[in-house]
Design a protein around this motif. Sequence first.
Motif, PDB file in Angstrom:
ATOM      1  N   PRO A  24       0.818  -1.201   0.000  1.00 35.94           N
ATOM      2  CA  PRO A  24       0.000   0.000   0.000  1.00 35.94           C
ATOM      3  C   PRO A  24       0.854   1.254   0.000  1.00 35.94           C
ATOM      4  O   PRO A  24       2.004   1.233   0.436  1.00 35.94           O
ATOM      5  N   ALA A  25       0.255   2.311  -0.494  1.00 37.67           N
ATOM      6  CA  ALA A  25       0.935   3.602  -0.432  1.00 37.67           C
ATOM      7  C   ALA A  25       0.935   4.068   1.013  1.00 37.67           C
ATOM      8  O   ALA A  25      -0.063   3.951   1.710  1.00 37.67           O
ATOM      9  N   ALA A  26       2.054   4.555   1.480  1.00 41.42           N
ATOM     10  CA  ALA A  26       2.101   5.101   2.839  1.00 41.42           C
ATOM     11  C   ALA A  26       1.371   6.434   2.855  1.00 41.42           C
ATOM     12  O   ALA A  26       1.480   7.217   1.921  1.00 41.42           O
ATOM     13  N   PRO A  27       0.572   6.692   3.889  1.00 34.70           N
ATOM     14  CA  PRO A  27      -0.130   7.955   3.932  1.00 34.70           C
ATOM     15  C   PRO A  27       0.850   9.106   4.070  1.00 34.70           C
ATOM     16  O   PRO A  27       1.898   8.981   4.678  1.00 34.70           O
ATOM     17  N   SER A  28       0.491  10.215   3.471  1.00 37.79           N
ATOM     18  CA  SER A  28       1.331  11.396   3.586  1.00 37.79           C
ATOM     19  C   SER A  28       0.451  12.601   3.869  1.00 37.79           C
ATOM     20  O   SER A  28      -0.744  12.557   3.681  1.00 37.79           O
ATOM     21  N   ALA A  29       1.052  13.651   4.329  1.00 40.43           N
ATOM     22  CA  ALA A  29       0.329  14.878   4.655  1.00 40.43           C
ATOM     23  C   ALA A  29       1.199  16.057   4.284  1.00 40.43           C
ATOM     24  O   ALA A  29       2.398  15.908   4.082  1.00 40.43           O
ATOM     25  N   ARG A  42      -3.244   7.056  12.045  1.00 43.32           N
ATOM     26  CA  ARG A  42      -4.258   6.336  12.834  1.00 43.32           C
ATOM     27  C   ARG A  42      -5.221   5.574  11.923  1.00 43.32           C
ATOM     28  O   ARG A  42      -5.546   4.409  12.169  1.00 43.32           O
ATOM     29  N   ALA A  43      -5.678   6.225  10.844  1.00 47.89           N
ATOM     30  CA  ALA A  43      -6.574   5.574   9.882  1.00 47.89           C
ATOM     31  C   ALA A  43      -5.875   4.383   9.230  1.00 47.89           C
ATOM     32  O   ALA A  43      -6.464   3.302   9.080  1.00 47.89           O
ATOM     33  N   TYR A  44      -4.634   4.563   8.874  1.00 47.75           N
ATOM     34  CA  TYR A  44      -3.847   3.520   8.223  1.00 47.75           C
ATOM     35  C   TYR A  44      -3.700   2.305   9.138  1.00 47.75           C
ATOM     36  O   TYR A  44      -3.957   1.164   8.734  1.00 47.75           O
ATOM     37  N   ARG A  45      -3.303   2.547  10.379  1.00 45.17           N
ATOM     38  CA  ARG A  45      -3.126   1.438  11.338  1.00 45.17           C
ATOM     39  C   ARG A  45      -4.441   0.718  11.607  1.00 45.17           C
ATOM     40  O   ARG A  45      -4.474  -0.502  11.706  1.00 45.17           O
ATOM     41  N   SER A  87     -19.386   8.985  11.525  1.00 45.61           N
ATOM     42  CA  SER A  87     -18.145   8.991  12.288  1.00 45.61           C
ATOM     43  C   SER A  87     -17.120   9.888  11.606  1.00 45.61           C
ATOM     44  O   SER A  87     -16.933   9.822  10.393  1.00 45.61           O
ATOM     45  N   THR A  88     -16.473  10.709  12.403  1.00 49.39           N
ATOM     46  CA  THR A  88     -15.306  11.458  11.922  1.00 49.39           C
ATOM     47  C   THR A  88     -14.072  11.029  12.718  1.00 49.39           C
ATOM     48  O   THR A  88     -13.116  11.771  12.836  1.00 49.39           O
ATOM     49  N   ASP A  89     -14.133   9.813  13.222  1.00 44.39           N
ATOM     50  CA  ASP A  89     -12.986   9.198  13.886  1.00 44.39           C
ATOM     51  C   ASP A  89     -12.122   8.566  12.788  1.00 44.39           C
ATOM     52  O   ASP A  89     -12.612   7.695  12.052  1.00 44.39           O
ATOM     53  N   PRO A  90     -10.881   8.981  12.637  1.00 40.95           N
ATOM     54  CA  PRO A  90     -10.042   8.438  11.559  1.00 40.95           C
ATOM     55  C   PRO A  90      -9.941   6.913  11.570  1.00 40.95           C
ATOM     56  O   PRO A  90      -9.704   6.308  10.525  1.00 40.95           O
ATOM     57  N   ALA A  91     -10.138   6.293  12.710  1.00 39.29           N
ATOM     58  CA  ALA A  91     -10.018   4.841  12.817  1.00 39.29           C
ATOM     59  C   ALA A  91     -11.325   4.115  12.496  1.00 39.29           C
ATOM     60  O   ALA A  91     -11.360   2.892  12.533  1.00 39.29           O
ATOM     61  N   VAL A 149     -29.333  12.202   2.263  1.00 38.53           N
ATOM     62  CA  VAL A 149     -28.467  13.283   1.797  1.00 38.53           C
ATOM     63  C   VAL A 149     -27.265  13.303   2.741  1.00 38.53           C
ATOM     64  O   VAL A 149     -27.422  13.215   3.965  1.00 38.53           O
ATOM     65  N   HIS A 150     -26.074  13.413   2.163  1.00 38.95           N
ATOM     66  CA  HIS A 150     -24.874  13.229   2.984  1.00 38.95           C
ATOM     67  C   HIS A 150     -23.676  13.991   2.420  1.00 38.95           C
ATOM     68  O   HIS A 150     -23.692  14.494   1.299  1.00 38.95           O
ATOM     69  N   TYR A 151     -22.628  13.992   3.229  1.00 39.03           N
ATOM     70  CA  TYR A 151     -21.298  14.457   2.842  1.00 39.03           C
ATOM     71  C   TYR A 151     -20.405  13.227   2.841  1.00 39.03           C
ATOM     72  O   TYR A 151     -20.638  12.292   3.611  1.00 39.03           O
ATOM     73  N   ASP A 152     -19.377  13.230   1.989  1.00 41.41           N
ATOM     74  CA  ASP A 152     -18.431  12.119   2.037  1.00 41.41           C
ATOM     75  C   ASP A 152     -17.018  12.594   1.753  1.00 41.41           C
ATOM     76  O   ASP A 152     -16.809  13.668   1.185  1.00 41.41           O
ATOM     77  N   LEU A 153     -16.080  11.799   2.219  1.00 47.16           N
ATOM     78  CA  LEU A 153     -14.667  12.082   2.011  1.00 47.16           C
ATOM     79  C   LEU A 153     -13.966  10.777   1.684  1.00 47.16           C
ATOM     80  O   LEU A 153     -13.996   9.827   2.474  1.00 47.16           O
ATOM     81  N   HIS A 154     -13.353  10.718   0.496  1.00 46.95           N
ATOM     82  CA  HIS A 154     -12.580   9.555   0.063  1.00 46.95           C
ATOM     83  C   HIS A 154     -11.121   9.790   0.436  1.00 46.95           C
ATOM     84  O   HIS A 154     -10.605  10.895   0.265  1.00 46.95           O
ATOM     85  N   VAL A 155     -10.476   8.739   0.916  1.00 45.69           N
ATOM     86  CA  VAL A 155      -9.077   8.842   1.326  1.00 45.69           C
ATOM     87  C   VAL A 155      -8.330   7.663   0.699  1.00 45.69           C
ATOM     88  O   VAL A 155      -8.534   6.513   1.085  1.00 45.69           O
ATOM     89  N   TRP A 156      -7.464   7.966  -0.257  1.00 45.30           N
ATOM     90  CA  TRP A 156      -6.735   6.937  -0.993  1.00 45.30           C
ATOM     91  C   TRP A 156      -5.419   6.640  -0.269  1.00 45.30           C
ATOM     92  O   TRP A 156      -4.357   7.032  -0.717  1.00 45.30           O
ATOM     93  N   ILE A 157      -5.505   5.926   0.850  1.00 46.96           N
ATOM     94  CA  ILE A 157      -4.292   5.653   1.622  1.00 46.96           C
ATOM     95  C   ILE A 157      -3.599   4.355   1.220  1.00 46.96           C
ATOM     96  O   ILE A 157      -2.484   4.107   1.650  1.00 46.96           O
ATOM     97  N   TYR A 158      -4.255   3.537   0.399  1.00 44.67           N
ATOM     98  CA  TYR A 158      -3.644   2.276  -0.006  1.00 44.67           C
ATOM     99  C   TYR A 158      -3.319   2.206  -1.491  1.00 44.67           C
ATOM    100  O   TYR A 158      -2.697   1.250  -1.934  1.00 44.67           O
ATOM    101  N   LYS A 159      -3.753   3.186  -2.265  1.00 45.72           N
ATOM    102  CA  LYS A 159      -3.409   3.234  -3.690  1.00 45.72           C
ATOM    103  C   LYS A 159      -3.245   4.694  -4.081  1.00 45.72           C
ATOM    104  O   LYS A 159      -4.133   5.518  -3.826  1.00 45.72           O
ATOM    105  N   HIS A 160      -2.129   5.000  -4.690  1.00 46.30           N
ATOM    106  CA  HIS A 160      -1.846   6.377  -5.087  1.00 46.30           C
ATOM    107  C   HIS A 160      -2.925   6.910  -6.033  1.00 46.30           C
ATOM    108  O   HIS A 160      -3.352   6.215  -6.952  1.00 46.30           O
ATOM    109  N   ASN A 161      -3.346   8.127  -5.784  1.00 45.88           N
ATOM    110  CA  ASN A 161      -4.254   8.829  -6.683  1.00 45.88           C
ATOM    111  C   ASN A 161      -3.493  10.056  -7.202  1.00 45.88           C
ATOM    112  O   ASN A 161      -3.199  10.965  -6.432  1.00 45.88           O
ATOM    113  N   PRO A 162      -3.164  10.080  -8.495  1.00 46.83           N
ATOM    114  CA  PRO A 162      -2.393  11.208  -9.023  1.00 46.83           C
ATOM    115  C   PRO A 162      -3.137  12.541  -8.930  1.00 46.83           C
ATOM    116  O   PRO A 162      -2.516  13.596  -9.007  1.00 46.83           O
TER     117      PRO A 162
END
Length: 180
Positions: A24-29, A42-45, A87-91, A149-162
């Motif tokens: 997997p791609a390592a998460p970065s910030a 935390r999400a990654y672990r 949930s907005t808990d990263p885990a 009706v909702h909000y969403d957030l995608h997080v590509w922590i295991y595959k790089h998204n260019p």
Amino acid sequence: MRTRPLISALALTALAALSLGTAPAAPSAPPGDDEVRADLARAYRATAKYHSVERAVADGYKPMRGCIDRPEGGMGYHYVNTARNNSTDPAKPAALMYEDTANGGKRLVGIEFFVEDRDQKVSTDDDRPRMFGQPFLGPTPGVEAGVKVHYDLHVWIYKHNPRGMFTEWNPNVRCPADAS
């Protein structure tokens, strides 16, 4: 210093994943954003165990419709745990995103957070959540019967998204022609 233990934790997680045959791609910030980096770690672990679809299902994630893609990219197969909606808990992401592997299995590529809109109106957004320093997308009508009706957030922590770690569609994810 707070960043050195995080880097060590990320390195250990990456090494463990590599030893399991996944890469997997390592998460970065962004540089200097310790809180975002800590939340991504935390999400990654917390989600690394879901490289096993069987483990995800055992923990309450259920497949939602087929593989999802568009000309601009894909999201893959969603496995959803509705108990984690809002949930907005990263885990504790509400959804896990997978793609097909060459040997017929599924590979974890990302996670998704899902928060219901308070007033259920797509015309207002005064309750837009944020995570990882990012605003959620939406509000968006549900894509299936019963989805609010909702909000969403995608997080590509295991595959790089260019296009970026938090972009909705990943051009590196594609669905098989018969997967919808």
